[in-house]
Design a protein around this motif. Sequence first.
Motif, PDB file in Angstrom:
ATOM      1  N   ARG A  54       0.849  -1.185   0.000  1.00 48.75           N
ATOM      2  CA  ARG A  54       0.000   0.000   0.000  1.00 48.75           C
ATOM      3  C   ARG A  54       0.879   1.227   0.000  1.00 48.75           C
ATOM      4  N   MET A  55       0.349   2.309  -0.558  1.00 46.95           N
ATOM      5  CA  MET A  55       1.068   3.576  -0.480  1.00 46.95           C
ATOM      6  C   MET A  55       1.198   3.960   0.991  1.00 46.95           C
ATOM      7  N   ARG A  60       0.607   9.090  -0.007  1.00 46.37           N
ATOM      8  CA  ARG A  60      -0.755   9.265  -0.493  1.00 46.37           C
ATOM      9  C   ARG A  60      -1.182  10.725  -0.366  1.00 46.37           C
TER      10      ARG A  60
ATOM     11  N   LEU B  14      -9.609  -0.217   0.939  1.00 48.39           N
ATOM     12  CA  LEU B  14      -9.348   1.176   0.663  1.00 48.39           C
ATOM     13  C   LEU B  14     -10.394   2.038   1.350  1.00 48.39           C
ATOM     14  N   PRO B  15     -10.022   3.262   1.761  1.00 48.60           N
ATOM     15  CA  PRO B  15     -10.998   4.129   2.429  1.00 48.60           C
ATOM     16  C   PRO B  15     -12.129   4.473   1.460  1.00 48.60           C
ATOM     17  N   THR B  21     -10.558  13.434  -5.869  1.00 46.26           N
ATOM     18  CA  THR B  21      -9.149  13.103  -5.583  1.00 46.26           C
ATOM     19  C   THR B  21      -9.068  11.745  -4.906  1.00 46.26           C
ATOM     20  N   GLU B  22      -9.981  11.487  -3.949  1.00 45.78           N
ATOM     21  CA  GLU B  22      -9.959  10.194  -3.257  1.00 45.78           C
ATOM     22  C   GLU B  22     -10.253   9.058  -4.227  1.00 45.78           C
ATOM     23  N   LEU B  25      -7.109   8.493  -6.071  1.00 47.49           N
ATOM     24  CA  LEU B  25      -6.081   7.858  -5.236  1.00 47.49           C
ATOM     25  C   LEU B  25      -6.375   6.379  -5.036  1.00 47.49           C
ATOM     26  N   ASN B  26      -7.632   6.010  -4.886  1.00 47.63           N
ATOM     27  CA  ASN B  26      -7.967   4.594  -4.705  1.00 47.63           C
ATOM     28  C   ASN B  26      -7.616   3.793  -5.955  1.00 47.63           C
ATOM     29  N   LEU B  28      -5.271   4.639  -7.948  1.00 54.30           N
ATOM     30  CA  LEU B  28      -3.808   4.657  -8.021  1.00 54.30           C
ATOM     31  C   LEU B  28      -3.179   3.688  -7.021  1.00 54.30           C
ATOM     32  N   GLU B  29      -3.907   3.322  -5.950  1.00 51.01           N
ATOM     33  CA  GLU B  29      -3.397   2.284  -5.034  1.00 51.01           C
ATOM     34  C   GLU B  29      -3.181   0.980  -5.806  1.00 51.01           C
TER      35      GLU B  29
END
Lengths: 252, 176
Positions: A54-55, A60, B14-15, B21-22, B25-26, B28-29
Amino acid sequence: MADRYEWWAAEQVDRLLSRVLAGRRPDVRPNDAIEHPAILTGVQLAGARHAYPRMSPAFRRRLGDALEAAARPPSPRPMTRRGALVAGASAALGAVTGAALERVVGLGLPIPPAAAPTSGPAPGLAGAPAAAGQPAAGVLEPAPAYQQWVDTGLVFGEMIEGEPVDVAAGAIRAFVVREGDHIRAVSAYCTHLPCKLSVRVAPAGFGCPCHGVEFDPLGNPISPPYPVAPLPAVRTRINGGRVEVLGTLTAG
Amino acid sequence: MGVEPQPESRLLHLPPAGTATEVALNELELVYAWIYARVGNRADAEDLTQQVALKAIPRLKAGAAAAAIRSYLFATARSALAAFWATRFGLPEEELRDDLWVEELGPELSGSPVAVARVQGILDQLPKNYALLLELRFLRGYSLKEVAAELRTTVGGAKVMQLRALRAAARVAHDG
């Protein structure tokens, strides 16, 4: 029974992979290319040992900030006198930072030491006389053991004046431009981080997709938000009417 | 001896994504995990993920389907990875593609279950001593001295065997 080469290669490969297994970047150089299948397999085996990487939270956050900054329209920032002095001095030093430094090391080039600003090319890079109106930016030249002249496939007589052409010569990527009866080339990698630049039409020049830095057709950064060195020149010549670039050896 | 792939329930948690953006980012995880499996270290994985993010995300069209977004991100990641290794080895990208495990099936999965299953498949096709060495060294974190002791050889001998095992594994991976 292992021969002398195999003992040497085994040491080199273990040295690289030990770094990866210790969580560090491998220190891969062009002379490791002959064992690249073994090295790539090793790093990929190492990458598989963490089931779900995980990042980190800090990365992040930084990435989120960078994405949001990239989404905002650029606004001109007033440059303070101090900021102008810092940017100018750093550009004159030809500062090479971060991953760009690793790329320089990887190509077998000497690392330019920090030095006082000079009127010549950045110290440590092969010097090239500056053309009129062109600030000296250094020349990207592979170490003699790895260099070779590479035919780019371009025919000089067929090139359009002033139009950059993206070429590859082993590890060297460059934009080649015809100027009258002369040919000129600059590195196609940003001097901030080694992101591949793209050609801009209006205004003419090159742009970096990673952080939005732009360069004019001569390779000088245009109002960068932080110190960025000019793009180094790449040696080029016309041989039998064809354009060649001084690049690196390729295997096989 | 063997590598157990993680069950589906333990995939990346993942959150919940609120902002755009979130969401990015998910996605990009998954790209980060895929890249990490191919570079083996955090620093390079972060650099490459950032490159992919800043290159691909601004070019995505609003309202694009999730599958299309993910495919575009992974296409950008494959390109970035090939260029990354080509620069370091001083080789053309075409020469490296077969060694990069850039299998086309990757995009809809986080990289690691595919990578772990693939490693197991490769080890199964190697001679026993090669498979044991690679598992001990790369998957179980044995030092080379410990591997040499386990294989009843010298450290130098273990290094040579490691090189030969990696070459053999590369051939197996290349031949599919």
